[in-house]
Design a protein around this motif. Structure first.
Motif, mmCIF file in Angstrom:
data_model
loop_
_atom_site.group_PDB
_atom_site.id
_atom_site.type_symbol
_atom_site.label_atom_id
_atom_site.label_comp_id
_atom_site.label_asym_id
_atom_site.label_seq_id
_atom_site.Cartn_x
_atom_site.Cartn_y
_atom_site.Cartn_z
ATOM 1 N N UNK A 1 -6.293 7.630 -7.693
ATOM 2 C CA UNK A 1 -5.057 7.280 -6.988
ATOM 3 C C UNK A 1 -5.267 7.061 -5.500
ATOM 4 N N UNK A 2 -6.366 7.569 -4.951
ATOM 5 C CA UNK A 2 -6.584 7.475 -3.504
ATOM 6 C C UNK A 2 -7.928 6.823 -3.168
ATOM 7 N N UNK B 1 4.637 5.450 -5.325
ATOM 8 C CA UNK B 1 4.986 5.320 -6.737
ATOM 9 C C UNK B 1 4.052 6.146 -7.620
ATOM 10 N N UNK B 2 2.756 6.108 -7.296
ATOM 11 C CA UNK B 2 1.784 6.845 -8.109
ATOM 12 C C UNK B 2 2.061 8.345 -8.099
ATOM 13 N N UNK C 1 -11.690 3.126 9.090
ATOM 14 C CA UNK C 1 -11.261 1.917 8.405
ATOM 15 C C UNK C 1 -10.085 2.139 7.463
ATOM 16 N N UNK C 2 -9.809 3.391 7.110
ATOM 17 C CA UNK C 2 -8.708 3.645 6.180
ATOM 18 C C UNK C 2 -7.375 3.183 6.757
ATOM 19 N N UNK C 3 -7.284 3.069 8.067
ATOM 20 C CA UNK C 3 -6.041 2.585 8.684
ATOM 21 C C UNK C 3 -5.757 1.140 8.275
ATOM 22 N N UNK C 4 -6.810 0.380 7.921
ATOM 23 C CA UNK C 4 -6.606 -0.995 7.494
ATOM 24 C C UNK C 4 -5.807 -1.083 6.202
ATOM 25 N N UNK C 5 -5.834 -0.026 5.397
ATOM 26 C CA UNK C 5 -5.105 -0.042 4.131
ATOM 27 C C UNK C 5 -3.607 -0.188 4.386
ATOM 28 N N UNK D 1 0.830 -1.204 0.000
ATOM 29 C CA UNK D 1 0.000 0.000 0.000
ATOM 30 C C UNK D 1 0.864 1.253 0.000
ATOM 31 N N UNK D 2 1.889 1.250 0.844
ATOM 32 C CA UNK D 2 2.783 2.402 0.926
ATOM 33 C C UNK D 2 3.519 2.594 -0.394
#
Length: 252
Positions: free
Chosen positions: A204-205, A17-18, A68-72, A11-12
């Motif tokens: 991208x997000x 990269x994007x 929930x975005x922390x799960x990414x 994910x990071x």
């Protein structure tokens, strides 16, 4: 869900990269990074997108979706092998000491779903009733989580349109100041950058986050379905080795 695991490097790396590719491309074309930084355009796109998502979503769902975005980056830890081992252990206990013996293991279960399944077994629930109760829990939790994750999908749908709206506002500003050439550049910049923000943030997000969360939720549902199948097999008095073989089929 289970406790969070270590950081998801994919994910990071993906998001870095994007953005590096886009900013690097802008630099190679002779452009300046500063030309992509427009506060007005950002406020239009982000404010409009958040407002639209809030309008369609209950506050609780919106807040849960943001959390929930922390799960990414730190996805909940799922260990199928550990779970299978635990279910087989419960099966061995029930065969040797009876279903009521599982009641003493409820306090050591790691999550509410496991605790409920063990309690139903200890209470002597029939396999059919046990499956019925646990299926409702799985369906309710999945529905709740998918509703929360869907706010990111919604943001990905609204952001490009809000970006176009920002572009139109920028062009209106340009048209209002045709007599003053000094103000034309800023208006045109806001117009184009707003479109970039809208399309860029969406693709991208927002949409990648939505899809990542859906995958995580699907994995969690499979884990719960596997556990439910194990509980039902225990209630049926099946052989622990047969139970283990069946549960391993979920993760071929």
């Amino acid at each position: 869900m289970n406790k969070k695991s270590k950081m998801d490097v994919n994910s990071v790396a993906g998001i870095v990269l994007a953005f590096v590719a886009i900013i690097g491309g802008q630099f190679l074309e002779g452009g300046h990074v500063g030309s992509l930084l427009q506060v007005a355009a950002f406020l239009i796109v982000m404010g409009g997108t958040v407002g639209a998502v809030l309008l369609q979503s209950p506050v609780k769902v919106f807040i849960n979706g943001v959390k929930m975005v922390s799960w990414v980056f730190y996805p909940p830890e799922n260990s199928p092998q550990s779970l299978i081992k635990q279910v087989v252990n419960w099966s061995n206990i029930s065969r040797k000491e009876g279903l009521l013996a599982l009641e003493s293991h409820i306090s050591t279960a790691k999550d509410a779903f496991s605790k409920k399944g063990l309690q139903l077994l200890a209470d002597g629930s029939t396999p059919e009733k046990l499956r019925e109760v646990l299926e409702i829990d799985i369906m309710a939790l999945e529905t709740h989580q998918r509703q929360s994750a869907r706010i990111w999908e919604a943001a990905g749908g609204y952001a490009p349109t809000i970006g176009i709206l920002g572009a139109v506002l920028g062009l209106i500003h340009v048209m209002e100041n045709l007599s003053d050439p000094g103000l034309l550049g800023n208006g045109i910049a806001v117009a184009f950058v707003a479109t970039i923000y809208g399309v860029g943030l969406a693709n991208l997000v927002f949409l990648p986050i939505s899809n990542k969360l859906k995958n995580i939720i699907s994995e969690h549902v499979i884990m719960q379905e596997m556990m439910m199948d194990g509980f039902v097999a225990i209630a049926n008095g099946e052989n622990p080795r047969l139970i283990e073989s069946r549960l391993r089929g979920y993760y071929i």
